[in-house]
Scaffold this motif. Sequence first.
Motif, PDB file in Angstrom:
ATOM      1  N   HIS A 112       0.823  -1.214   0.000  1.00  0.00           N
ATOM      2  CA  HIS A 112       0.000   0.000   0.000  1.00  0.00           C
ATOM      3  C   HIS A 112       0.857   1.263   0.000  1.00  0.00           C
ATOM      4  N   TYR A 113       2.034   1.173   0.582  1.00  0.00           N
ATOM      5  CA  TYR A 113       2.950   2.321   0.568  1.00  0.00           C
ATOM      6  C   TYR A 113       3.485   2.578  -0.840  1.00  0.00           C
ATOM      7  N   CYS A 114       3.747   1.495  -1.568  1.00  0.00           N
ATOM      8  CA  CYS A 114       4.318   1.618  -2.915  1.00  0.00           C
ATOM      9  C   CYS A 114       3.262   1.926  -3.983  1.00  0.00           C
ATOM     10  N   PHE A 115       2.048   1.447  -3.762  1.00  0.00           N
ATOM     11  CA  PHE A 115       0.964   1.647  -4.733  1.00  0.00           C
ATOM     12  C   PHE A 115      -0.296   2.062  -3.981  1.00  0.00           C
ATOM     13  N   ASP A 116      -0.976   3.072  -4.487  1.00  0.00           N
ATOM     14  CA  ASP A 116      -2.175   3.576  -3.817  1.00  0.00           C
ATOM     15  C   ASP A 116      -3.245   2.500  -3.672  1.00  0.00           C
ATOM     16  N   ASP A 117      -3.371   1.658  -4.717  1.00  0.00           N
ATOM     17  CA  ASP A 117      -4.377   0.605  -4.690  1.00  0.00           C
ATOM     18  C   ASP A 117      -4.041  -0.426  -5.753  1.00  0.00           C
ATOM     19  N   ASP A 128      -5.464  -0.870  -8.578  1.00  0.00           N
ATOM     20  CA  ASP A 128      -5.475  -0.262  -9.905  1.00  0.00           C
ATOM     21  C   ASP A 128      -4.088   0.264 -10.269  1.00  0.00           C
ATOM     22  N   ALA A 129      -3.445   0.926  -9.331  1.00  0.00           N
ATOM     23  CA  ALA A 129      -2.113   1.469  -9.579  1.00  0.00           C
ATOM     24  C   ALA A 129      -1.106   0.347  -9.810  1.00  0.00           C
ATOM     25  N   LEU A 130      -1.274  -0.753  -9.110  1.00  0.00           N
ATOM     26  CA  LEU A 130      -0.396  -1.903  -9.288  1.00  0.00           C
ATOM     27  C   LEU A 130      -0.575  -2.509 -10.675  1.00  0.00           C
ATOM     28  N   LEU A 131      -1.826  -2.649 -11.118  1.00  0.00           N
ATOM     29  CA  LEU A 131      -2.092  -3.189 -12.453  1.00  0.00           C
ATOM     30  C   LEU A 131      -1.550  -2.262 -13.537  1.00  0.00           C
ATOM     31  N   ALA A 132      -1.676  -0.959 -13.331  1.00  0.00           N
ATOM     32  CA  ALA A 132      -1.152   0.003 -14.296  1.00  0.00           C
ATOM     33  C   ALA A 132       0.364  -0.139 -14.404  1.00  0.00           C
ATOM     34  N   ALA A 133       1.035  -0.314 -13.275  1.00  0.00           N
ATOM     35  CA  ALA A 133       2.482  -0.489 -13.275  1.00  0.00           C
ATOM     36  C   ALA A 133       2.870  -1.801 -13.953  1.00  0.00           C
ATOM     37  N   LEU A 134       2.053  -2.823 -13.768  1.00  0.00           N
ATOM     38  CA  LEU A 134       2.303  -4.114 -14.409  1.00  0.00           C
ATOM     39  C   LEU A 134       2.222  -3.984 -15.923  1.00  0.00           C
ATOM     40  N   ALA A 135       1.161  -3.326 -16.403  1.00  0.00           N
ATOM     41  CA  ALA A 135       1.012  -3.113 -17.839  1.00  0.00           C
ATOM     42  C   ALA A 135       2.171  -2.279 -18.389  1.00  0.00           C
ATOM     43  N   GLU A 136       2.583  -1.262 -17.633  1.00  0.00           N
ATOM     44  CA  GLU A 136       3.676  -0.406 -18.072  1.00  0.00           C
ATOM     45  C   GLU A 136       4.981  -1.187 -18.160  1.00  0.00           C
ATOM     46  N   ARG A 137       5.196  -2.106 -17.247  1.00  0.00           N
ATOM     47  CA  ARG A 137       6.410  -2.927 -17.253  1.00  0.00           C
ATOM     48  C   ARG A 137       6.476  -3.763 -18.535  1.00  0.00           C
ATOM     49  N   ILE A 138       5.356  -4.372 -18.931  1.00  0.00           N
ATOM     50  CA  ILE A 138       5.330  -5.205 -20.132  1.00  0.00           C
ATOM     51  C   ILE A 138       5.616  -4.362 -21.371  1.00  0.00           C
ATOM     52  N   VAL A 139       4.978  -3.190 -21.450  1.00  0.00           N
ATOM     53  CA  VAL A 139       5.180  -2.294 -22.592  1.00  0.00           C
ATOM     54  C   VAL A 139       6.627  -1.814 -22.650  1.00  0.00           C
ATOM     55  N   SER A 140       7.174  -1.441 -21.518  1.00  0.00           N
ATOM     56  CA  SER A 140       8.545  -0.933 -21.477  1.00  0.00           C
ATOM     57  C   SER A 140       9.545  -1.988 -21.921  1.00  0.00           C
ATOM     58  N   ASP A 141       9.328  -3.228 -21.508  1.00  0.00           N
ATOM     59  CA  ASP A 141      10.221  -4.315 -21.912  1.00  0.00           C
ATOM     60  C   ASP A 141      10.226  -4.479 -23.430  1.00  0.00           C
TER      61      ASP A 141
END
Length: 201
Positions: free
Chosen positions: A47-52, A54-67
């Motif tokens: 919870h400290y690293c991600f607001d919720d 949704d934010a975690l899923l957004a970061a996950l999607a961003e990781r795949i795209v960035s790779d």
Amino acid sequence: MTTRLPLAQRRAQLVATSLGIATTDGIGAVTVRRVADEAGVALGVVHYCFDDKDALLAALAERIVSDLAEAGAEELGAFEAVDLPSALRGALAGLWASITATRDAQLLTYEITTQSLRQPSLRAVADRQYVVSQAAAEALLALAAEACGAQWAAPLSELGAEALAFVDGVTLRWLVDGDSAGALARLSRFADYLGTQAVPA
């Protein structure tokens, strides 16, 4: 006891854990509690690293795209003083090699998109996914033109949108039919098309 890590490093760890869970059990299995358990951290750390979630899923999607974007850029960097279509074919070949090597991760991007569109509370995740993807496509096209001494005759935003839509479609079809050779041939022809949209700088 949880080892203290810099925020960026901890976020990267949690995203990697989320990717492992989603790859094995699907996007619906990614919960804040499970990510915390499998990462070996307290729930409050997530919870400290991600607001919720949704934010975690957004970061996950961003990781795949960035790779994927990095794979295309690395392949492009191997070319020197070549024509733009050839450089684009090389970049797309590198991108495609990364896509075929991470089939489950690619499937996840579509799962994230469809789940986000079905749930109004998650809509921002889908929007963010395409903002990141669009930016990556534009950056790759700009890098390709610069490397070959060319400039795009059409707005980069439009060409980036076209490239993103085409790669999305080719990838989705490949996930269904598994025809990698056919997919790569389509990407090669698309690279030739994109080459016609540029002029010498």
